[in-house]
Design an enzyme around this catalytic site. Structure first.
Site, short mmCIF file in Angstrom:
data_model
loop_
_atom_site.label_atom_id
_atom_site.label_comp_id
_atom_site.label_asym_id
_atom_site.label_seq_id
_atom_site.Cartn_x
_atom_site.Cartn_y
_atom_site.Cartn_z
N ASP A 31 67.01 39.92 -8.50
CA ASP A 31 66.86 40.97 -8.27
C ASP A 31 66.87 40.89 -6.34
O ASP A 31 66.11 40.86 -5.89
CB ASP A 31 66.84 42.39 -8.18
CG ASP A 31 66.94 44.07 -7.34
OD1 ASP A 31 67.66 44.04 -6.92
OD2 ASP A 31 66.77 44.81 -8.69
N VAL A 32 68.18 41.66 -5.69
CA VAL A 32 68.52 41.52 -4.28
C VAL A 32 66.75 42.06 -3.83
O VAL A 32 67.24 42.01 -2.47
CB VAL A 32 69.66 42.20 -3.45
CG1 VAL A 32 69.76 43.18 -4.38
CG2 VAL A 32 69.61 41.60 -1.98
N LYS A 50 78.29 49.87 -4.76
CA LYS A 50 78.95 50.35 -4.42
C LYS A 50 80.13 51.76 -4.57
O LYS A 50 81.12 52.60 -4.06
CB LYS A 50 80.36 49.52 -4.19
CG LYS A 50 80.64 49.10 -5.19
CD LYS A 50 81.61 47.80 -4.90
CE LYS A 50 83.04 47.44 -6.09
NZ LYS A 50 84.07 46.40 -5.45
N LEU A 88 78.88 40.73 3.04
CA LEU A 88 79.86 41.32 3.08
C LEU A 88 80.12 42.54 2.94
O LEU A 88 79.13 42.72 2.09
CB LEU A 88 80.44 41.23 1.31
CG LEU A 88 80.96 39.46 1.02
CD1 LEU A 88 81.64 39.29 -0.67
CD2 LEU A 88 81.41 38.25 1.72
N LYS A 116 84.59 51.05 4.76
CA LYS A 116 83.87 52.15 4.52
C LYS A 116 83.29 52.16 5.49
O LYS A 116 82.41 52.91 5.60
CB LYS A 116 83.46 52.38 3.26
CG LYS A 116 84.26 52.75 1.93
CD LYS A 116 85.28 53.74 2.66
CE LYS A 116 86.01 53.53 0.89
NZ LYS A 116 86.87 52.19 0.84
N LYS A 139 76.09 50.39 4.09
CA LYS A 139 77.02 49.31 4.63
C LYS A 139 77.22 48.97 6.51
O LYS A 139 77.54 47.67 6.62
CB LYS A 139 78.55 49.00 4.16
CG LYS A 139 77.74 48.88 2.84
CD LYS A 139 77.29 47.98 1.44
CE LYS A 139 78.71 46.39 2.26
NZ LYS A 139 77.88 45.01 1.78
N ASN A 149 89.61 46.84 0.20
CA ASN A 149 90.17 46.79 -1.53
C ASN A 149 90.20 45.74 -1.90
O ASN A 149 91.56 45.35 -1.34
CB ASN A 149 90.42 47.74 -1.92
CG ASN A 149 89.66 49.44 -1.40
OD1 ASN A 149 88.78 49.84 -2.55
ND2 ASN A 149 90.37 50.07 -0.48
N VAL A 150 90.14 45.17 -2.95
CA VAL A 150 90.29 43.40 -3.42
C VAL A 150 91.48 44.14 -4.13
O VAL A 150 90.60 44.36 -5.91
CB VAL A 150 89.24 42.86 -3.56
CG1 VAL A 150 90.17 41.96 -4.59
CG2 VAL A 150 88.55 42.53 -2.52
#
Length: 189
Positions: free
Chosen positions: A3-4, A27, A65, A69, A81, A106-107
């Protein structure tokens, strides 16, 4: 597995690493509206943990990454972010680890994108897809462009830079029209 939010686990995971691509984040904008504290813990404190762990393990390069936004943020997601970007970019000022950030759009077709969700709804026979605001603009990139952006940043970074690609923008209302269905405007959370 890890976990980050767990800096001890991150230090263990980064042992012997030369490069770290920090992609962990919460996100979902609608979730951020009622759980901003969880977004701070993951997106902000997580970024701080990545910086700490990378420095402590002698990682050479770290790329965060981020998100479109983060520019003039209006949601808890965008705010977290933007703060993560700030923390990572200013981390480059100390020590030998180099830090940079890339700001994604957006990917196209990725998990969490409107595209697969709308396709699923249309396949089920829905005649209108949910839209927060037809005037919202979305910046899109293909998966291979996203991967290349990160790779080019990792291999070419000097440290402290924020890489923002030029991406095509679409109005959400125009995108719905291209799908050939109507829209149900649900508003922003």
């Amino acid at each position: 597995i890890g976990d980050v939010r767990d800096v001890v686990r991150l230090r263990r995971a980064m042992e012997g690493c030369e490069v770290v691509v920090h992609a962990a984040a919460l996100k979902r904008i609608e979730v951020a509206s009622y759980n901003p504290d969880e977004f701070v813990k993951t997106n902000v404190m997580g970024a701080m943990n990545v910086v700490d762990a990378a420095r402590s393990r002698g990682v050479l390069r770290v790329v965060l990454l981020s998100s479109d936004k983060a520019y003039e943020p209006v949601s808890p997601y965008g705010l977290t972010k933007a703060l993560a970007e700030f923390l990572v970019l200013h981390a480059d000022e100390e020590g030998s680890t180099r830090f940079a950030a890339v700001r994604y759009g957006n990917v196209w077709g990725s998990r969490g994108s409107v595209v697969p969700e709308w396709r699923r709804l249309i396949e089920r026979g829905v005649l209108q897809v949910p839209v927060t605001d037809p005037e919202c603009t979305r910046f899109f990139m293909k998966m291979d462009e996203a991967v290349l952006l990160v790779w080019d940043t990792v291999t070419g970074m000097s440290g402290g830079e924020l890489v923002i690609p030029e991406l095509p923008a679409y109005r959400v209302g125009d995108l719905v029209a291209a799908f050939g269905v109507g829209m149900e405007v649900i508003g922003l959370p």
